[in-house]
Design a protein around this motif. Structure first.
Motif, PDB file in Angstrom:
ATOM      1  N   LEU A 269      57.055  40.623 109.042  1.00 27.12           N
ATOM      2  CA  LEU A 269      58.258  39.805 108.868  1.00 27.12           C
ATOM      3  C   LEU A 269      59.504  40.528 109.358  1.00 27.12           C
ATOM      4  O   LEU A 269      60.405  39.904 109.928  1.00 27.12           O
ATOM      5  N   ASP A 270      59.553  41.830 109.151  1.00 31.50           N
ATOM      6  CA  ASP A 270      60.720  42.606 109.599  1.00 31.50           C
ATOM      7  C   ASP A 270      60.868  42.580 111.116  1.00 31.50           C
ATOM      8  O   ASP A 270      61.983  42.664 111.639  1.00 31.50           O
ATOM      9  N   HIS A 271      59.746  42.462 111.813  1.00 31.47           N
ATOM     10  CA  HIS A 271      59.795  42.437 113.278  1.00 31.47           C
ATOM     11  C   HIS A 271      59.942  41.017 113.824  1.00 31.47           C
ATOM     12  O   HIS A 271      60.527  40.825 114.896  1.00 31.47           O
TER      13      HIS A 271
ATOM     14  N   GLN B 267      63.902  37.780 115.271  1.00 29.60           N
ATOM     15  CA  GLN B 267      63.865  37.128 116.581  1.00 29.60           C
ATOM     16  C   GLN B 267      64.288  35.665 116.502  1.00 29.60           C
ATOM     17  O   GLN B 267      64.561  35.041 117.525  1.00 29.60           O
ATOM     18  N   LEU B 268      64.344  35.121 115.295  1.00 29.09           N
ATOM     19  CA  LEU B 268      64.777  33.735 115.113  1.00 29.09           C
ATOM     20  C   LEU B 268      66.298  33.678 114.991  1.00 29.09           C
ATOM     21  O   LEU B 268      66.933  34.590 114.459  1.00 29.09           O
ATOM     22  N   THR B 269      66.873  32.612 115.484  1.00 26.47           N
ATOM     23  CA  THR B 269      68.308  32.413 115.321  1.00 26.47           C
ATOM     24  C   THR B 269      68.590  31.992 113.878  1.00 26.47           C
ATOM     25  O   THR B 269      67.689  31.544 113.153  1.00 26.47           O
TER      26      THR B 269
ATOM     27  N   ASP C 189      53.465  48.063 122.895  1.00 18.14           N
ATOM     28  CA  ASP C 189      53.371  46.852 122.069  1.00 18.14           C
ATOM     29  C   ASP C 189      54.751  46.232 121.915  1.00 18.14           C
ATOM     30  O   ASP C 189      55.676  46.857 121.391  1.00 18.14           O
ATOM     31  N   GLU C 190      54.872  44.976 122.334  1.00 19.34           N
ATOM     32  CA  GLU C 190      56.144  44.271 122.313  1.00 19.34           C
ATOM     33  C   GLU C 190      56.302  43.395 121.071  1.00 19.34           C
ATOM     34  O   GLU C 190      57.364  42.794 120.857  1.00 19.34           O
ATOM     35  N   VAL C 191      55.265  43.319 120.244  1.00 21.64           N
ATOM     36  CA  VAL C 191      55.288  42.470 119.058  1.00 21.64           C
ATOM     37  C   VAL C 191      55.427  43.307 117.782  1.00 21.64           C
ATOM     38  O   VAL C 191      56.334  43.092 116.973  1.00 21.64           O
ATOM     39  N   ILE C 192      54.515  44.236 117.601  1.00 21.67           N
ATOM     40  CA  ILE C 192      54.562  45.173 116.476  1.00 21.67           C
ATOM     41  C   ILE C 192      54.668  46.581 117.068  1.00 21.67           C
ATOM     42  O   ILE C 192      53.718  47.056 117.688  1.00 21.67           O
ATOM     43  N   PRO C 193      55.793  47.251 116.932  1.00 19.48           N
ATOM     44  CA  PRO C 193      55.953  48.550 117.581  1.00 19.48           C
ATOM     45  C   PRO C 193      54.947  49.581 117.072  1.00 19.48           C
ATOM     46  O   PRO C 193      54.533  49.547 115.899  1.00 19.48           O
TER      47      PRO C 193
END
Length: 214
Positions: free
Chosen positions: A100-102, A106-108, A164-168
């Motif tokens: 959730l933190d990642h 990304q949502l407005t 990884d571009e989704v979960i670092p």
């Protein structure tokens, strides 16, 4: 030993990664069970629902279980291992620690407000190749599963891509650094790990060989 693969968020048992691993296990004459975590109702997906679904697959005779989980399936696998001593080994592929933190940043603000007020937000589902509504209960439930509360010392192998571009990668590094029972392998890949699947399979074979199932 029973082997179960948990696919990632907005994915399916027919994903390229799931098919690759199922075929690799089959070549070794081992069955890999791959449940559909969507259950025909992606809109009401929660981590709690995934946990309950996979629990029902555990053999009643106490046969030990190895879980292989990808992304959100990896986080779910870790929580199943926390709850059940029958889970004796974990392989986590780019696990969604801090999901959730990642994701939410990304949502407005407008998207988040819409989700909270209307109850649903369109999410692109890679398996369905279209957007599907996801209920806000998913977020509320996911917030109840922080990886900081995972403390059972079950042997764990994490495979995570440096790009990884989704979960670092840092999320898995932080997880492994305070848990000596966790091995972390960094790979030259992104979140999907598709370009390194032969390396992933080789690592799984070494980690799960009979001599390691103590």
């Amino acid at each position: 030993m029973k082997f179960v693969y948990l696919h990632g968020f907005a994915s399916t048992p027919e994903s390229a990664k799931a098919l690759y691993l199922r075929e690799a296990f089959a070549a070794c004459k081992i069955s890999l069970e791959v449940p559909d975590l969507n259950q025909g109702d992606f809109s009401h997906l929660t981590i709690a629902r995934q946990i309950t679904q996979v629990e029902s697959l555990f053999p009643c005779d106490g046969t030990p279980v190895t879980l292989i989980g990808s992304s959100l399936g990896g986080l779910t696998s870790a929580w199943l291992a926390e709850k059940h001593s029958q889970v004796q080994r974990l392989v986590l592929l780019a696990p969604a620690f801090g999901f959730l933190d990642h994701w939410l940043p990304q949502l407005t603000e407008e998207q988040l407000f819409q989700w909270q007020t209307s109850g649903y937000l369109p999410i692109y589902h890679y398996g369905e190749q279209r957007s599907l509504p996801l209920h806000y209960r998913f977020v509320e439930n996911a917030s109840q599963y922080p990886e900081t509360q995972l403390s059972r010392s079950v042997p764990t192998l994490i495979l995570h891509g440096r790009q990884d571009e989704v979960i670092p990668l840092a999320a898995s590094q932080a997880y492994a650094n305070v848990r000596p029972w966790v091995q972390l392998r960094e790979l030259d890949s992104d979140h999907g790990l598709w370009n390194v699947m032969p390396q992933v399979w080789q690592a799984i074979q070494v980690f799960c060989q009979p001599s390691n199932r103590d």
